[in-house]
Scaffold this active site. Structure first.
Site: not given
Ligand code: 4NP
Length: 165
Positions: A11, A14, A16-18, A127
């Site tokens: 994602c 790294n 939340c989703r992945s 997201d």
């Molecule tokens: P992820 O979510 O891609 O599912 O881990 C996010 C976590 C942090 C950020 C963006 C998306 N960020 O911009 O810090």
């Protein structure tokens, strides 16, 4: 023994989703007693959260489904990953695009997670970072469904070695 099948979930951050997908998929693989056959990891296209544990909200949502992702730590996708993993699984189309640019050359093993879903027609796992707790539950519902489909695909690839267990 045949070489392990490698699965990398990707994602943006790294956190939340992945890592959620990694935790859910690890649980499924353990339940099917396929740990010896499948290597699982996750990474982000971005570097902001390298070394960080998953977001607290993702940890709590996963824990409610008996999945512990507290020990995972963020890392960024590396060029080597495209050789080391048989499946590079993107959470959304933006990740997919970024991965394809990074990979150069071989890209046919880079796919969207939800292409393996049965009950969701969406292409992207949204997201949840800037939203509320409901977003994390939805992410889990999507991931659980698609992870089952992905595992079936890998079981087909593993073939008789798995069928005869
Ligand atoms: P992820 O979510 O891609 O599912 O881990 C996010 C976590 C942090 C950020 C963006 C998306 N960020 O911009 O810090």
């Amino acid at each position: 023994m045949t070489k392990k099948v490698g699965v990398l979930f990707v994602c943006l951050g790294n956190i939340c989703r992945s890592p959620t997908a990694e935790g859910i998929f690890r649980k499924l693989v353990r339940e099917r007693e396929l740990d010896q056959h499948i290597h699982i990891d996750s990474a982000g296209t971005g570097a902001w959260h390298v070394g960080s544990p998953p977001d607290n909200r993702a940890q709590q949502a996963a824990a409610r489904r008996d999945v512990d992702i507290s020990g995972l730590r963020g890392r960024q996708v590396e060029r080597d990953d495209f050789d080391r993993f048989d499946y590079v699984i993107a959470m959304d189309r933006s990740n997919l695009q970024d991965l394809r640019s990074l990979a150069r050359g071989r890209t046919e093993h880079i796919e969207l997670l939800l292409s393996y879903a049965h009950n969701w027609s969406e292409q992207d796992v949204p997201d949840p970072y800037y939203g509320g707790p409901a977003g994390f539950e939805r992410v889990l519902d999507m991931i659980e469904d698609a992870a089952n489909g992905l595992l079936r695909d890998i079981e087909d690839r593993l073939g008789n070695a798995v069928d005869s267990r």
